[in-house]
Design a protein around this motif. Structure first.
Motif, mmCIF file in Angstrom:
data_model
loop_
_atom_site.group_PDB
_atom_site.id
_atom_site.type_symbol
_atom_site.label_atom_id
_atom_site.label_comp_id
_atom_site.label_asym_id
_atom_site.label_seq_id
_atom_site.Cartn_x
_atom_site.Cartn_y
_atom_site.Cartn_z
ATOM 1 N N ALA A 124 26.578 73.283 30.908
ATOM 2 C CA ALA A 124 25.851 74.370 31.558
ATOM 3 C C ALA A 124 26.773 75.259 32.372
ATOM 4 N N LEU B 122 27.136 76.700 35.632
ATOM 5 C CA LEU B 122 26.544 76.409 36.939
ATOM 6 C C LEU B 122 26.297 77.672 37.753
ATOM 7 N N ASP C 93 22.783 78.728 36.991
ATOM 8 C CA ASP C 93 21.827 77.852 37.676
ATOM 9 C C ASP C 93 21.698 78.242 39.150
ATOM 10 N N GLN D 185 18.399 79.620 41.099
ATOM 11 C CA GLN D 185 17.907 78.965 42.304
ATOM 12 C C GLN D 185 17.832 79.950 43.471
ATOM 13 N N GLN E 11 19.493 77.570 29.055
ATOM 14 C CA GLN E 11 19.770 78.615 30.035
ATOM 15 C C GLN E 11 19.504 80.010 29.461
ATOM 16 N N SER F 40 15.909 80.517 29.866
ATOM 17 C CA SER F 40 15.616 80.790 31.273
ATOM 18 C C SER F 40 15.997 82.216 31.642
ATOM 19 N N PRO G 260 15.238 75.727 35.814
ATOM 20 C CA PRO G 260 15.177 76.355 37.140
ATOM 21 C C PRO G 260 13.808 76.226 37.794
#
Length: 601
Positions: A36, A38, A41, A45, A106, A109, A448
Protein backbone atom coordinates in the motif's frame (compact mmCIF):
# COMPACT_ATOMS: atom_id res chain seq x y z
CA UNK A 1 -6.92 -5.54 -0.43
CA UNK A 2 -5.82 -4.65 3.11
CA UNK A 3 -2.41 -4.53 4.69
CA UNK A 4 0.06 -7.45 4.82
CA UNK A 5 2.53 -8.13 7.61
CA UNK A 6 5.31 -6.95 5.31
CA UNK A 7 3.64 -3.55 5.09
CA UNK A 8 3.98 -3.07 8.85
CA UNK A 9 7.72 -3.56 8.54
CA UNK A 10 7.88 -1.12 5.65
CA UNK A 11 5.89 1.44 7.60
CA UNK A 12 8.25 1.14 10.54
CA UNK A 13 11.28 1.55 8.27
CA UNK A 14 9.67 4.60 6.65
CA UNK A 15 9.12 6.31 9.99
CA UNK A 16 12.70 5.65 10.99
CA UNK A 17 14.12 6.96 7.69
CA UNK A 18 11.72 9.91 7.52
CA UNK A 19 10.24 8.97 4.13
CA UNK A 20 6.99 7.37 2.92
CA UNK A 21 6.99 4.35 0.59
CA UNK A 22 4.89 4.27 -2.55
CA UNK A 23 3.04 1.17 -3.72
CA UNK A 24 5.18 -1.43 -5.39
CA UNK A 25 5.21 -5.10 -6.26
CA UNK A 26 7.38 -6.88 -3.71
CA UNK A 27 8.40 -10.51 -4.20
CA UNK A 28 8.08 -12.49 -0.99
CA UNK A 29 8.88 -16.19 -1.37
CA UNK A 30 8.08 -15.95 -5.09
CA UNK A 31 4.65 -14.44 -4.33
CA UNK A 32 3.94 -10.92 -5.57
CA UNK A 33 2.43 -8.84 -2.78
CA UNK A 34 0.88 -5.44 -3.43
CA UNK A 35 2.23 -2.89 -0.97
CA UNK A 36 0.00 0.00 0.00
CA UNK A 37 0.93 3.63 -0.55
CA UNK A 38 0.83 4.87 3.03
CA UNK A 39 0.69 8.49 1.89
CA UNK A 40 -2.73 7.89 0.35
CA UNK A 41 -3.97 6.15 3.49
CA UNK A 42 -2.91 9.20 5.49
CA UNK A 43 -4.63 11.52 3.01
CA UNK A 44 -7.85 9.53 3.34
CA UNK A 45 -7.61 9.53 7.14
CA UNK A 46 -6.94 13.27 7.21
CA UNK A 47 -10.03 13.83 5.08
CA UNK A 48 -12.12 11.80 7.48
CA UNK A 49 -10.67 13.50 10.57
CA UNK A 50 -11.27 16.96 9.12
CA UNK A 51 -14.86 15.93 8.46
CA UNK A 52 -15.31 14.83 12.08
CA UNK A 53 -13.80 18.07 13.32
CA UNK A 54 -16.30 19.93 11.17
CA UNK A 55 -19.22 17.71 12.25
CA UNK A 56 -18.54 16.45 15.80
CA UNK A 57 -21.96 14.80 16.00
CA UNK A 58 -20.66 12.16 13.59
CA UNK A 59 -17.85 11.57 16.05
CA UNK A 60 -20.41 10.67 18.69
CA UNK A 61 -22.17 8.22 16.39
CA UNK A 62 -18.95 6.36 15.62
CA UNK A 63 -17.91 6.22 19.27
CA UNK A 64 -15.28 8.97 19.49
CA UNK A 65 -16.11 10.33 22.93
CA UNK A 66 -13.89 13.40 22.64
CA UNK A 67 -16.53 14.93 20.36
CA UNK A 68 -19.52 14.38 22.67
CA UNK A 69 -19.59 17.95 24.00
CA UNK A 70 -19.97 19.91 20.74
CA UNK A 71 -22.46 20.42 17.94
CA UNK A 72 -21.60 22.14 14.67
CA UNK A 73 -23.41 25.29 13.70
CA UNK A 74 -24.14 24.05 10.20
CA UNK A 75 -26.05 27.24 9.36
CA UNK A 76 -23.15 29.64 10.01
CA UNK A 77 -21.05 31.38 7.36
CA UNK A 78 -17.94 30.02 9.06
CA UNK A 79 -19.15 26.43 8.77
CA UNK A 80 -20.13 26.77 5.11
CA UNK A 81 -16.80 28.38 4.23
CA UNK A 82 -14.84 25.69 6.06
CA UNK A 83 -16.83 22.95 4.35
CA UNK A 84 -16.07 24.43 0.91
CA UNK A 85 -12.40 24.77 1.82
CA UNK A 86 -12.16 21.10 2.84
CA UNK A 87 -13.91 19.93 -0.32
CA UNK A 88 -11.67 21.96 -2.61
CA UNK A 89 -8.48 21.01 -0.75
CA UNK A 90 -9.07 17.27 -0.90
CA UNK A 91 -10.42 17.20 -4.45
CA UNK A 92 -7.20 18.85 -5.62
CA UNK A 93 -5.14 16.36 -3.62
CA UNK A 94 -6.99 13.24 -4.77
CA UNK A 95 -7.20 14.13 -8.47
CA UNK A 96 -3.48 14.83 -8.57
CA UNK A 97 -2.68 11.47 -7.01
CA UNK A 98 -0.70 9.05 -9.18
CA UNK A 99 -2.89 5.94 -9.53
CA UNK A 100 0.12 3.77 -10.31
CA UNK A 101 1.30 4.15 -6.72
CA UNK A 102 -1.93 2.65 -5.36
CA UNK A 103 -3.14 -0.87 -4.71
CA UNK A 104 -6.40 -2.01 -6.31
CA UNK A 105 -8.29 -1.33 -3.07
CA UNK A 106 -6.72 2.10 -2.77
CA UNK A 107 -7.63 2.93 -6.36
CA UNK A 108 -11.25 2.13 -5.53
CA UNK A 109 -11.03 4.31 -2.42
CA UNK A 110 -9.53 7.12 -4.46
CA UNK A 111 -12.35 6.93 -7.01
CA UNK A 112 -14.99 6.94 -4.26
CA UNK A 113 -13.39 9.96 -2.63
CA UNK A 114 -13.20 11.84 -5.92
CA UNK A 115 -16.88 11.14 -6.63
CA UNK A 116 -17.90 12.18 -3.12
CA UNK A 117 -16.05 15.48 -3.34
CA UNK A 118 -17.23 16.32 -6.85
CA UNK A 119 -20.90 15.80 -5.98
CA UNK A 120 -20.47 17.84 -2.78
CA UNK A 121 -18.86 20.72 -4.67
CA UNK A 122 -21.60 20.62 -7.29
CA UNK A 123 -24.14 20.96 -4.50
CA UNK A 124 -22.52 24.09 -3.12
CA UNK A 125 -24.24 26.19 -5.79
CA UNK A 126 -27.65 25.49 -4.25
CA UNK A 127 -28.90 27.24 -1.12
CA UNK A 128 -29.68 24.19 1.02
CA UNK A 129 -28.78 26.15 4.16
CA UNK A 130 -31.96 28.20 3.68
CA UNK A 131 -34.01 25.05 4.44
CA UNK A 132 -32.35 23.78 7.62
CA UNK A 133 -35.23 21.61 8.83
CA UNK A 134 -38.49 19.95 7.91
CA UNK A 135 -41.00 17.58 9.46
CA UNK A 136 -39.11 14.47 8.32
CA UNK A 137 -35.47 15.37 8.83
CA UNK A 138 -34.32 17.88 11.42
CA UNK A 139 -31.48 18.45 13.82
CA UNK A 140 -34.23 19.03 16.39
CA UNK A 141 -35.44 15.43 15.99
CA UNK A 142 -31.85 14.18 16.15
CA UNK A 143 -31.22 16.21 19.29
CA UNK A 144 -34.29 14.80 21.01
CA UNK A 145 -33.13 11.28 20.24
CA UNK A 146 -29.68 12.07 21.62
CA UNK A 147 -31.05 13.77 24.72
CA UNK A 148 -33.45 10.94 25.47
CA UNK A 149 -30.55 8.66 26.34
CA UNK A 150 -31.79 6.11 23.79
CA UNK A 151 -29.32 6.97 21.04
CA UNK A 152 -25.56 7.48 20.68
CA UNK A 153 -25.14 10.16 23.38
CA UNK A 154 -23.94 8.46 26.58
CA UNK A 155 -25.28 9.41 30.04
CA UNK A 156 -23.33 7.04 32.28
CA UNK A 157 -21.05 9.50 34.10
CA UNK A 158 -21.01 13.05 35.39
CA UNK A 159 -18.79 13.97 32.45
CA UNK A 160 -21.38 12.55 30.03
CA UNK A 161 -24.03 14.86 31.46
CA UNK A 162 -21.68 17.84 31.37
CA UNK A 163 -20.93 17.02 27.72
CA UNK A 164 -24.60 17.18 26.82
CA UNK A 165 -25.08 20.41 28.75
CA UNK A 166 -22.30 21.86 26.61
CA UNK A 167 -23.97 20.45 23.51
CA UNK A 168 -27.22 22.17 24.57
CA UNK A 169 -25.38 25.50 24.43
CA UNK A 170 -24.26 24.74 20.86
CA UNK A 171 -27.75 23.60 19.92
CA UNK A 172 -29.28 26.88 21.10
CA UNK A 173 -26.76 28.77 18.96
CA UNK A 174 -27.67 26.60 15.97
CA UNK A 175 -31.38 27.27 16.48
CA UNK A 176 -30.73 31.03 16.28
CA UNK A 177 -28.63 30.64 13.13
CA UNK A 178 -31.16 28.32 11.51
CA UNK A 179 -33.89 30.89 12.12
CA UNK A 180 -31.73 33.60 10.54
CA UNK A 181 -31.24 31.37 7.48
CA UNK A 182 -34.98 30.83 7.22
CA UNK A 183 -35.45 34.60 7.31
CA UNK A 184 -33.09 34.75 4.32
CA UNK A 185 -35.10 32.01 2.68
CA UNK A 186 -38.27 34.06 3.07
CA UNK A 187 -36.57 37.00 1.34
CA UNK A 188 -35.33 34.79 -1.53
CA UNK A 189 -38.45 32.66 -1.94
CA UNK A 190 -36.74 29.47 -0.76
CA UNK A 191 -39.22 28.22 1.84
CA UNK A 192 -41.03 25.03 2.80
CA UNK A 193 -44.54 24.23 1.55
CA UNK A 194 -47.24 25.29 3.97
CA UNK A 195 -48.46 21.74 4.55
CA UNK A 196 -45.01 20.68 5.80
CA UNK A 197 -44.79 23.60 8.21
CA UNK A 198 -48.20 22.63 9.52
CA UNK A 199 -46.77 19.18 10.34
CA UNK A 200 -43.58 20.55 11.87
CA UNK A 201 -45.26 22.88 14.37
CA UNK A 202 -47.04 20.07 16.32
CA UNK A 203 -43.73 18.21 16.60
CA UNK A 204 -42.21 21.21 18.35
CA UNK A 205 -45.31 21.77 20.48
CA UNK A 206 -45.19 18.16 21.65
CA UNK A 207 -41.73 18.84 23.06
CA UNK A 208 -42.55 22.03 24.96
CA UNK A 209 -46.23 21.69 25.92
CA UNK A 210 -45.47 19.09 28.57
CA UNK A 211 -44.14 19.12 32.10
CA UNK A 212 -40.37 19.00 32.05
CA UNK A 213 -40.38 15.71 33.95
CA UNK A 214 -42.40 14.17 31.07
CA UNK A 215 -40.03 15.40 28.38
CA UNK A 216 -37.79 12.91 26.53
CA UNK A 217 -34.87 15.13 27.57
CA UNK A 218 -35.59 14.32 31.22
CA UNK A 219 -35.19 10.56 30.79
CA UNK A 220 -31.43 10.54 31.56
CA UNK A 221 -32.18 12.03 34.99
CA UNK A 222 -34.90 9.48 35.66
CA UNK A 223 -32.49 6.71 34.71
CA UNK A 224 -29.46 8.19 36.46
CA UNK A 225 -26.71 5.61 36.78
CA UNK A 226 -26.15 4.05 40.19
CA UNK A 227 -22.45 4.45 39.47
CA UNK A 228 -22.78 8.18 40.11
CA UNK A 229 -22.48 8.78 43.89
CA UNK A 230 -25.26 10.76 45.54
CA UNK A 231 -22.80 13.49 46.52
CA UNK A 232 -22.29 14.16 42.82
CA UNK A 233 -25.79 13.24 41.69
CA UNK A 234 -27.65 16.03 43.50
CA UNK A 235 -25.67 18.98 42.07
CA UNK A 236 -25.68 17.23 38.68
CA UNK A 237 -29.47 16.97 38.73
CA UNK A 238 -29.70 20.66 39.53
CA UNK A 239 -27.33 21.73 36.73
CA UNK A 240 -28.95 19.48 34.17
CA UNK A 241 -32.47 20.51 35.17
CA UNK A 242 -31.47 24.17 34.90
CA UNK A 243 -29.97 23.65 31.44
CA UNK A 244 -33.20 22.07 30.25
CA UNK A 245 -35.55 24.53 31.92
CA UNK A 246 -33.66 27.76 31.31
CA UNK A 247 -31.94 27.15 27.97
CA UNK A 248 -33.15 24.24 25.89
CA UNK A 249 -36.92 24.30 26.34
CA UNK A 250 -37.26 28.09 25.94
CA UNK A 251 -35.18 27.91 22.75
CA UNK A 252 -37.40 25.19 21.27
CA UNK A 253 -40.52 27.10 22.33
CA UNK A 254 -39.16 30.21 20.62
CA UNK A 255 -38.57 28.21 17.44
CA UNK A 256 -42.14 26.88 17.58
CA UNK A 257 -43.42 30.44 17.94
CA UNK A 258 -41.29 31.56 14.99
CA UNK A 259 -42.79 28.87 12.77
CA UNK A 260 -46.29 29.72 13.98
CA UNK A 261 -46.11 33.50 13.85
CA UNK A 262 -43.64 34.19 11.02
CA UNK A 263 -42.65 31.27 8.83
CA UNK A 264 -46.08 29.69 8.35
CA UNK A 265 -47.45 32.85 6.81
CA UNK A 266 -44.45 33.10 4.48
CA UNK A 267 -44.48 29.45 3.41
CA UNK A 268 -45.43 28.49 -0.14
CA UNK A 269 -48.58 26.94 -1.54
CA UNK A 270 -46.67 25.02 -4.21
CA UNK A 271 -45.49 21.51 -3.40
CA UNK A 272 -42.53 20.65 -5.64
CA UNK A 273 -38.87 21.66 -5.78
CA UNK A 274 -39.34 22.84 -9.34
CA UNK A 275 -41.21 25.88 -8.06
CA UNK A 276 -38.14 27.13 -6.15
CA UNK A 277 -35.59 29.50 -7.71
CA UNK A 278 -33.31 27.36 -9.93
CA UNK A 279 -35.47 24.46 -8.75
CA UNK A 280 -35.32 22.27 -11.87
CA UNK A 281 -31.52 22.23 -11.92
CA UNK A 282 -31.41 21.76 -8.15
CA UNK A 283 -33.76 18.77 -8.34
CA UNK A 284 -31.74 17.09 -11.08
CA UNK A 285 -28.66 17.50 -8.88
CA UNK A 286 -30.49 15.88 -5.97
CA UNK A 287 -31.62 13.03 -8.22
CA UNK A 288 -28.03 12.51 -9.38
CA UNK A 289 -26.73 12.65 -5.81
CA UNK A 290 -29.19 10.13 -4.41
CA UNK A 291 -29.11 7.68 -7.33
CA UNK A 292 -25.35 8.15 -7.98
CA UNK A 293 -26.21 8.25 -11.68
CA UNK A 294 -26.89 10.96 -14.23
CA UNK A 295 -30.26 9.60 -15.30
CA UNK A 296 -32.53 12.47 -16.46
CA UNK A 297 -35.53 12.76 -14.15
CA UNK A 298 -37.88 12.31 -17.14
CA UNK A 299 -36.36 8.85 -17.78
CA UNK A 300 -36.70 7.97 -14.10
CA UNK A 301 -40.38 8.94 -14.24
CA UNK A 302 -40.95 6.65 -17.24
CA UNK A 303 -39.06 3.79 -15.56
CA UNK A 304 -41.38 4.17 -12.59
CA UNK A 305 -44.50 3.98 -14.75
CA UNK A 306 -43.22 0.75 -16.36
CA UNK A 307 -42.38 -0.82 -13.00
CA UNK A 308 -45.78 0.09 -11.54
CA UNK A 309 -47.53 -1.61 -14.48
CA UNK A 310 -45.39 -4.76 -14.12
CA UNK A 311 -45.97 -5.06 -10.37
CA UNK A 312 -49.72 -4.47 -10.70
CA UNK A 313 -49.86 -7.48 -13.03
CA UNK A 314 -48.01 -9.60 -10.45
CA UNK A 315 -50.38 -8.43 -7.71
CA UNK A 316 -53.36 -9.48 -9.80
CA UNK A 317 -51.87 -12.98 -10.08
CA UNK A 318 -51.80 -13.19 -6.27
CA UNK A 319 -55.43 -12.02 -6.12
CA UNK A 320 -56.39 -14.87 -8.44
CA UNK A 321 -54.21 -17.39 -6.57
CA UNK A 322 -55.95 -16.79 -3.22
CA UNK A 323 -59.36 -16.98 -4.88
CA UNK A 324 -60.48 -13.42 -4.27
CA UNK A 325 -63.45 -12.76 -6.53
CA UNK A 326 -63.38 -8.96 -6.71
CA UNK A 327 -61.05 -6.81 -8.81
CA UNK A 328 -57.62 -5.61 -7.72
CA UNK A 329 -58.99 -2.41 -6.17
CA UNK A 330 -61.38 -4.48 -4.06
CA UNK A 331 -58.50 -6.79 -3.13
CA UNK A 332 -56.51 -3.77 -1.93
CA UNK A 333 -59.48 -2.70 0.17
CA UNK A 334 -59.83 -6.18 1.64
CA UNK A 335 -56.15 -6.41 2.54
CA UNK A 336 -56.21 -2.95 4.07
CA UNK A 337 -59.31 -3.40 6.20
CA UNK A 338 -59.99 -7.02 7.20
CA UNK A 339 -59.16 -7.43 10.92
CA UNK A 340 -57.35 -10.75 10.35
CA UNK A 341 -54.47 -8.84 8.77
CA UNK A 342 -53.72 -6.55 11.73
CA UNK A 343 -52.57 -6.76 15.33
CA UNK A 344 -54.69 -5.30 18.09
CA UNK A 345 -51.84 -4.14 20.32
CA UNK A 346 -48.51 -2.38 19.58
CA UNK A 347 -46.51 -4.91 21.58
CA UNK A 348 -47.88 -7.73 19.39
CA UNK A 349 -46.45 -6.01 16.32
CA UNK A 350 -43.02 -5.65 17.90
CA UNK A 351 -43.07 -9.28 19.07
CA UNK A 352 -44.14 -10.41 15.60
CA UNK A 353 -41.06 -8.79 14.10
CA UNK A 354 -38.88 -10.47 16.72
CA UNK A 355 -40.26 -13.85 15.63
CA UNK A 356 -39.57 -13.06 11.97
CA UNK A 357 -36.02 -12.10 12.95
CA UNK A 358 -35.46 -15.62 14.30
CA UNK A 359 -36.92 -17.23 11.17
CA UNK A 360 -34.74 -15.21 8.79
CA UNK A 361 -31.60 -15.85 10.83
CA UNK A 362 -31.95 -19.61 10.32
CA UNK A 363 -31.62 -19.39 6.52
CA UNK A 364 -29.05 -16.60 6.17
CA UNK A 365 -25.96 -18.88 6.22
CA UNK A 366 -27.11 -20.46 2.95
CA UNK A 367 -26.74 -17.10 1.21
CA UNK A 368 -23.95 -15.37 3.14
CA UNK A 369 -20.64 -16.58 4.49
CA UNK A 370 -19.74 -13.12 5.81
CA UNK A 371 -22.21 -11.72 8.34
CA UNK A 372 -22.03 -8.79 10.75
CA UNK A 373 -20.66 -9.33 14.24
CA UNK A 374 -23.12 -6.78 15.62
CA UNK A 375 -26.69 -7.82 16.38
CA UNK A 376 -29.87 -5.74 16.16
CA UNK A 377 -32.97 -5.29 18.30
CA UNK A 378 -36.56 -4.42 17.43
CA UNK A 379 -38.05 -1.30 19.08
CA UNK A 380 -41.18 0.82 18.71
CA UNK A 381 -40.71 4.37 17.38
CA UNK A 382 -40.66 6.89 20.24
CA UNK A 383 -44.01 8.60 20.97
CA UNK A 384 -42.72 12.13 20.31
CA UNK A 385 -42.14 11.41 16.59
CA UNK A 386 -44.44 8.50 15.82
CA UNK A 387 -47.18 10.62 14.21
CA UNK A 388 -44.95 11.76 11.34
CA UNK A 389 -42.26 9.07 11.25
CA UNK A 390 -41.97 6.46 8.52
CA UNK A 391 -43.45 3.01 9.05
CA UNK A 392 -40.02 1.60 9.88
CA UNK A 393 -36.36 2.61 9.95
CA UNK A 394 -32.94 1.33 10.94
CA UNK A 395 -30.29 2.83 13.23
CA UNK A 396 -26.73 1.56 12.91
CA UNK A 397 -24.97 -0.19 15.81
CA UNK A 398 -22.05 1.39 17.61
CA UNK A 399 -18.84 0.54 15.73
CA UNK A 400 -17.24 -0.78 18.92
CA UNK A 401 -20.11 -3.20 19.53
CA UNK A 402 -21.34 -1.41 22.66
CA UNK A 403 -24.77 -0.70 21.15
CA UNK A 404 -26.72 -2.99 18.78
CA UNK A 405 -28.44 -1.86 15.64
CA UNK A 406 -32.08 -0.86 16.04
CA UNK A 407 -34.97 -1.82 13.77
CA UNK A 408 -37.59 0.84 14.60
CA UNK A 409 -41.24 -0.09 13.97
CA UNK A 410 -43.92 2.60 14.01
CA UNK A 411 -46.80 1.33 16.14
CA UNK A 412 -48.80 4.60 16.06
CA UNK A 413 -51.30 3.33 13.47
CA UNK A 414 -51.56 -0.46 13.48
CA UNK A 415 -53.78 -0.28 10.36
CA UNK A 416 -50.69 0.95 8.51
CA UNK A 417 -48.71 -2.13 9.63
CA UNK A 418 -50.42 -5.18 8.06
CA UNK A 419 -49.19 -8.64 8.95
CA UNK A 420 -48.71 -9.47 5.28
CA UNK A 421 -46.07 -6.75 4.96
CA UNK A 422 -43.89 -7.82 7.85
CA UNK A 423 -41.50 -10.30 6.23
CA UNK A 424 -40.44 -7.96 3.45
CA UNK A 425 -40.10 -4.99 5.80
CA UNK A 426 -37.87 -7.01 8.12
CA UNK A 427 -35.71 -8.16 5.20
CA UNK A 428 -35.30 -4.54 4.10
CA UNK A 429 -34.67 -2.73 7.36
CA UNK A 430 -32.86 -5.44 9.31
CA UNK A 431 -31.19 -8.64 8.03
CA UNK A 432 -29.93 -9.02 5.38
CA UNK A 433 -30.85 -5.47 4.37
CA UNK A 434 -29.69 -2.32 6.13
CA UNK A 435 -28.31 -4.18 9.13
CA UNK A 436 -26.00 -6.35 7.02
CA UNK A 437 -24.84 -3.60 4.70
CA UNK A 438 -24.21 -0.95 7.35
CA UNK A 439 -22.88 -3.16 10.15
CA UNK A 440 -20.53 -5.07 7.83
CA UNK A 441 -19.31 -1.77 6.39
CA UNK A 442 -18.43 -0.46 9.86
CA UNK A 443 -16.61 -3.69 10.70
CA UNK A 444 -14.41 -3.76 7.58
CA UNK A 445 -10.66 -3.61 8.02
CA UNK A 446 -8.07 -2.24 5.65
CA UNK A 447 -10.25 0.46 4.09
CA UNK A 448 -10.36 4.19 4.92
CA UNK A 449 -12.68 5.45 7.63
CA UNK A 450 -14.68 7.56 5.18
CA UNK A 451 -15.70 4.33 3.44
CA UNK A 452 -16.62 2.60 6.69
CA UNK A 453 -18.83 5.43 7.90
CA UNK A 454 -19.95 7.21 4.73
CA UNK A 455 -22.68 6.07 2.42
CA UNK A 456 -24.67 6.43 -0.79
CA UNK A 457 -28.44 6.15 -0.77
CA UNK A 458 -28.69 4.20 -4.02
CA UNK A 459 -26.29 1.55 -2.77
CA UNK A 460 -27.75 1.24 0.72
CA UNK A 461 -31.42 1.38 -0.25
CA UNK A 462 -30.78 -0.58 -3.42
CA UNK A 463 -29.19 -3.35 -1.35
CA UNK A 464 -32.11 -3.32 1.09
CA UNK A 465 -34.62 -3.65 -1.74
CA UNK A 466 -32.49 -6.38 -3.32
CA UNK A 467 -32.66 -8.13 0.07
CA UNK A 468 -36.44 -8.21 -0.25
CA UNK A 469 -35.97 -10.01 -3.58
CA UNK A 470 -33.67 -12.53 -1.87
CA UNK A 471 -36.60 -13.44 0.37
CA UNK A 472 -38.12 -15.26 -2.62
CA UNK A 473 -35.07 -17.49 -2.99
CA UNK A 474 -34.93 -18.00 0.77
CA UNK A 475 -38.41 -19.51 0.72
CA UNK A 476 -39.83 -16.77 2.94
CA UNK A 477 -42.69 -15.92 0.60
CA UNK A 478 -44.36 -19.31 0.21
CA UNK A 479 -47.47 -17.75 1.77
CA UNK A 480 -49.09 -15.79 -1.10
CA UNK A 481 -50.11 -13.01 1.28
CA UNK A 482 -46.52 -12.53 2.41
CA UNK A 483 -45.48 -12.53 -1.26
CA UNK A 484 -48.10 -9.88 -1.88
CA UNK A 485 -46.44 -7.92 0.93
CA UNK A 486 -43.18 -8.14 -0.99
CA UNK A 487 -44.92 -6.85 -4.11
CA UNK A 488 -46.59 -4.11 -2.11
CA UNK A 489 -43.29 -2.84 -0.78
CA UNK A 490 -41.73 -3.06 -4.23
CA UNK A 491 -44.73 -1.14 -5.55
CA UNK A 492 -44.06 1.57 -2.99
CA UNK A 493 -40.51 1.97 -4.35
CA UNK A 494 -41.74 1.95 -7.95
CA UNK A 495 -44.41 4.55 -7.18
CA UNK A 496 -41.72 6.69 -5.61
CA UNK A 497 -40.04 7.02 -9.01
CA UNK A 498 -43.30 8.33 -10.43
CA UNK A 499 -44.43 10.50 -7.51
CA UNK A 500 -41.08 12.08 -6.57
CA UNK A 501 -40.41 13.13 -10.16
CA UNK A 502 -44.07 14.04 -10.57
CA UNK A 503 -43.96 16.42 -7.62
CA UNK A 504 -40.62 18.02 -8.33
CA UNK A 505 -40.27 17.92 -12.12
CA UNK A 506 -43.80 17.65 -13.55
CA UNK A 507 -45.74 20.03 -11.35
CA UNK A 508 -47.87 17.48 -9.53
CA UNK A 509 -49.73 18.62 -6.43
CA UNK A 510 -49.58 16.87 -3.09
CA UNK A 511 -53.16 15.71 -3.59
CA UNK A 512 -52.41 14.31 -7.05
CA UNK A 513 -49.47 12.37 -5.67
CA UNK A 514 -51.54 10.99 -2.79
CA UNK A 515 -54.31 9.85 -5.12
CA UNK A 516 -51.85 8.13 -7.45
CA UNK A 517 -50.45 6.08 -4.58
CA UNK A 518 -53.89 5.20 -3.23
CA UNK A 519 -55.00 4.06 -6.69
CA UNK A 520 -52.02 1.77 -7.19
CA UNK A 521 -51.45 0.16 -3.79
CA UNK A 522 -53.16 -1.11 -0.63
CA UNK A 523 -51.27 1.37 1.58
CA UNK A 524 -53.23 3.04 4.35
CA UNK A 525 -54.07 6.68 3.61
CA UNK A 526 -52.13 7.88 6.66
CA UNK A 527 -49.08 6.02 5.38
CA UNK A 528 -49.48 7.46 1.89
CA UNK A 529 -49.75 11.00 3.23
CA UNK A 530 -46.61 10.58 5.33
CA UNK A 531 -44.79 9.15 2.29
CA UNK A 532 -45.79 11.96 -0.06
CA UNK A 533 -44.88 14.63 2.47
CA UNK A 534 -41.55 12.91 2.99
CA UNK A 535 -40.82 13.20 -0.75
CA UNK A 536 -41.78 16.86 -0.59
CA UNK A 537 -39.30 17.40 2.24
CA UNK A 538 -36.30 15.42 0.92
CA UNK A 539 -36.60 15.37 -2.89
CA UNK A 540 -34.65 12.78 -4.85
CA UNK A 541 -33.97 10.43 -1.95
CA UNK A 542 -36.94 8.22 -2.85
CA UNK A 543 -35.52 7.61 -6.33
CA UNK A 544 -32.54 5.72 -4.98
CA UNK A 545 -34.28 2.50 -3.94
CA UNK A 546 -35.43 1.19 -7.30
CA UNK A 547 -32.46 2.54 -9.25
CA UNK A 548 -30.07 0.82 -6.84
CA UNK A 549 -32.00 -2.46 -6.75
CA UNK A 550 -32.31 -2.72 -10.52
CA UNK A 551 -28.58 -2.06 -10.88
CA UNK A 552 -27.63 -4.82 -8.40
CA UNK A 553 -30.05 -7.27 -10.02
CA UNK A 554 -28.63 -6.48 -13.47
CA UNK A 555 -25.05 -6.93 -12.25
CA UNK A 556 -25.96 -10.27 -10.69
CA UNK A 557 -27.75 -11.49 -13.82
CA UNK A 558 -24.81 -10.47 -16.00
CA UNK A 559 -22.34 -12.21 -13.67
CA UNK A 560 -24.43 -15.41 -13.62
CA UNK A 561 -24.68 -15.40 -17.43
CA UNK A 562 -20.94 -14.92 -17.88
CA UNK A 563 -19.75 -17.30 -15.15
CA UNK A 564 -22.27 -20.14 -15.40
CA UNK A 565 -21.25 -22.91 -12.98
CA UNK A 566 -18.45 -20.71 -11.63
CA UNK A 567 -20.96 -18.22 -10.22
CA UNK A 568 -21.15 -18.34 -6.42
CA UNK A 569 -23.97 -16.28 -4.90
CA UNK A 570 -22.30 -15.93 -1.50
CA UNK A 571 -19.12 -14.70 -3.16
CA UNK A 572 -21.15 -12.22 -5.22
CA UNK A 573 -22.69 -10.88 -2.02
CA UNK A 574 -19.22 -10.59 -0.49
CA UNK A 575 -18.09 -8.53 -3.46
CA UNK A 576 -21.04 -6.17 -3.14
CA UNK A 577 -20.62 -5.68 0.62
CA UNK A 578 -16.84 -5.81 1.10
CA UNK A 579 -15.88 -2.24 0.14
CA UNK A 580 -18.50 -0.20 1.95
CA UNK A 581 -21.07 1.88 0.12
CA UNK A 582 -20.27 2.55 -3.54
CA UNK A 583 -21.62 4.79 -6.30
CA UNK A 584 -23.36 2.63 -8.89
CA UNK A 585 -20.71 3.06 -11.59
CA UNK A 586 -17.92 2.02 -9.22
CA UNK A 587 -19.92 -1.00 -8.05
CA UNK A 588 -20.34 -2.01 -11.67
CA UNK A 589 -16.59 -1.67 -12.28
CA UNK A 590 -15.83 -3.79 -9.22
CA UNK A 591 -18.21 -6.61 -10.21
CA UNK A 592 -16.89 -6.58 -13.79
CA UNK A 593 -13.34 -7.02 -12.47
CA UNK A 594 -14.46 -9.85 -10.17
CA UNK A 595 -16.15 -11.64 -13.07
CA UNK A 596 -12.96 -11.44 -15.15
CA UNK A 597 -10.95 -12.82 -12.22
CA UNK A 598 -13.38 -15.72 -11.80
CA UNK A 599 -13.27 -16.50 -15.52
CA UNK A 600 -9.48 -16.75 -15.47
CA UNK A 601 -9.29 -18.70 -12.21
Amino acid sequence: MGFKLSVVALATAAMISGCQPAATDTVVSNVVVEVADLRFDQLAQNYFDDGIDLNPLMGTYIGRAEYNNHLANTSSDEYLAKSKQINAKYLTAVTEYDRSTLTAQQQLSRDILQYELEIAIEGEQFAAELLPMNQFYSKVITFVQLGSGQSAQPFATVEDFENFISRIDDFVVWLDSAQARMDQGIEQGVVLPTVLVEKLIPQLSALVDVDLQDSPFYSPLVNLSDAIPESAATPLRNRYHAALANKLMPAIAQLRDYFTEVYLGASRQSHGWGQLPNGAKWYQHLANKHTTTELPVAEIHQLGLEEVARILAEMDKVRAQVGFEGDLAAFFEYLGSDPQFFFAKPEQLVEGYSEIRTKINTVLPQYFDVMPKADYVVKAVEPFREKSAAGASYQAPAPDGSRPGVFYVNTYNLKAQPKWGMTTLSLHEASPGHHFQIAIKQELEGIPSFQRFGGYTAFEEGWALYSEYLGIEMGLFDDPYQYFGKLSDEMLRAMRLVVDTGLHAKGWSREQAIQYMLDNSPLAETDVIAEVERYMAIPGQALSYKVGQLTILRLRADAEAQLGDKFDLRDFHNQVLSSGSLPMALLENKIDLWVKQQQSA
